[in-house]
Design an enzyme around this catalytic site. Structure first.
Site, mmCIF file in Angstrom:
data_model
loop_
_atom_site.group_PDB
_atom_site.id
_atom_site.type_symbol
_atom_site.label_atom_id
_atom_site.label_comp_id
_atom_site.label_asym_id
_atom_site.label_seq_id
_atom_site.Cartn_x
_atom_site.Cartn_y
_atom_site.Cartn_z
ATOM 1 C CD GLU A 332 44.475 -0.641 -14.604
ATOM 2 O OE1 GLU A 332 44.018 0.528 -14.753
ATOM 3 O OE2 GLU A 332 45.505 -0.888 -13.962
ATOM 4 C CD GLU A 383 43.196 -0.635 -4.762
ATOM 5 O OE1 GLU A 383 44.409 -0.720 -4.488
ATOM 6 O OE2 GLU A 383 42.737 -0.769 -5.916
ATOM 7 C CE LYS A 386 45.015 3.489 -7.103
ATOM 8 N NZ LYS A 386 44.585 3.013 -8.427
ATOM 9 C CD GLU A 392 43.090 7.120 -9.869
ATOM 10 O OE1 GLU A 392 43.243 5.899 -9.678
ATOM 11 O OE2 GLU A 392 43.065 7.628 -11.009
#
Length: 411
Positions: A332, A383, A386, A392
């Site tokens: 990542e 997203e 999250k 995030e």
């Protein structure tokens, strides 16, 4: 190519490599080399340059000594020996992590189509999602498949459970290109994931044994994903080591990786390092520092970007923990477009673009030069479900409507 003969494109590439002047190759080697230069060196080493008339006085003084590798038998080596090696000379294709913590994300098949249309050749998913695996059938997308942290205990407790997991999620999809299994993600004895530390290694062993029993060990490699939070003394990178209070957890894992010649997966986030310490120059985190920011006295290694420094910190820690030859896959790396200090569309776009440019070649890092860096960007989409900090929810390189957020290309 089905008849076993090298493709026409391969002959053209080899011909072009041997008809560039030696001075050009020497200049390119000073900068790490371009594809034709690496092809030329491989051909010289294999002794097959004669087939393409390189012996016409084109070789430069510094490169002509490679002719000493030539012998009567080597000169007859077929070009087909070279072709399987060419893929690695052009660096790594870029991967992108595909998370599903959102209530507005595209259907799985639409996501796979988006990967293919953008030339994204690798994917990481965080659990064995049958819909994603079904959509991946027959594609050339290489996959990291995670065992989620909450699934570790069952796989660790019983080898038969691990074998059934492999049967259900791997062997049932023979036309999916599994490459790595990440057994756990960022398990940390000092954080709220500490409850899983006793299960990671046992689960890795059981899953690896199940992969071997299935005859898939040459295709699929078992590891776990860790992160910089386990390290101390990371600057300069050569001083880095695993925190003493995590060694009982991580050292046996490293020994397992060494025993089976497996890589360690590492999540590398210059953004979080920068956000936690604003003494770090933003330019250093974004790959645009005009000069070296950190000079490591161990070898006088010069660091122009934080990504390399963080990666080499992990390599230094691995060396001290008995894993000097353990490779690293960057599982990542990303930058948020909003929600925190330094988080903006401009900065995120610059980070992703420069990271892709950095890892596509074979320049490596100061500590590990001339070594391709296999890298997965985080993440495919914003997203909105999250938890945690606002950042995030804003790591996506595409919006949930599949629109690109940045003007970047992946190949």
């Amino acid at each position: 190519m089905g008849n076993g003969e090298p493709c026409v494109g391969g002959y053209m590439l080899a011909y072009a490599a041997t008809h560039c002047r030696g001075r050009h190759h020497a200049q390119q080697l000073r900068k790490g080399g371009e594809l034709l230069t690496h092809v030329w060196l491989l051909m010289a080493h294999l002794g097959i340059t004669e087939q393409f008339q390189i012996s016409q006085g084109h070789a430069g003084a510094k490169l002509v000594k490679l002719q000493t590798f030539h012998g009567n038998n080597a000169a007859a080596a077929p070009l087909g020996v070279l072709m399987p090696l060419l893929k690695t000379t052009d660096g790594q294709s870029i991967g992108v992590c595909y998370g599903k913590h959102g209530d507005n994300l595209p259907k799985e098949q639409d996501v796979i189509n988006l990967y293919n249309s953008n030339g994204i050749g690798k994917m990481r998913i965080y659990s064995p999602d049958p819909k994603i695996l079904q959509a991946l059938r027959g594609t050339n997308i290489e996959l990291i498949l995670d065992v989620p942290n909450d699934g570790l205990q069952s796989l660790a407790s019983n080898p038969a459970v691990a074998a059934a997991w492999v049967q259900t999620n791997i062997q049932a999809f023979p036309d999916v290109k599994f490459k790595y299994i990440s057994v756990g993600n960022e398990v940390d004895p000092n954080k709220d994931t500490s409850q899983y530390t006793g299960y990671v290694l046992l689960a890795m062993q059981n899953v690896h044994n199940a992969i071997v029993s299935a005859g898939l060990q040459d295709q699929i490699r078992v590891s776990t994903a860790t992160y910089t939070g386990l390290l101390v003394n990371t600057s300069p990178p050569s001083q880095s080591a695993f925190n003493e209070n995590v060694r009982s957890y991580i050292v046996p894992i490293i020994e397992f990786l060494v025993q089976h010649n497996l890589p360690l997966l590492v999540n590398v986030y210059p953004y979080f390092a920068y956000a936690d310490d604003t003494q770090i120059p933003l330019e250093y985190a974004l790959f645009i520092a005009p000069s070296a920011v950190v000079i490591d006295p161990d070898g006088n290694l010069q660091y122009h970007n934080l990504f390399d420094a963080m990666l080499d910190s992990h390599y230094a820690a691995l060396e001290k923990a008995g894993g000097p030859n353990v490779g690293i896959v960057v599982s990542e790396s990303g930058w948020p477009s909003e929600g925190g200090i330094g988080a903006s569309v401009e900065n995120a776009g610059m980070y992703y673009k420069n990271l892709i440019g950095h890892v596509k070649g074979v320049n490596g890092t100061p500590r590990k030069p001339n070594k391709a860096i296999e890298t997965f960007l985080f993440a495919m989409f914003d997203e909105n479900s999250k938890t945690g900090a606002e950042t995030e929810r804003h790591f996506g390189i595409f919006t949930p409507t599949r629109q690109p957020k940045y003007g970047i290309t992946f190949n």
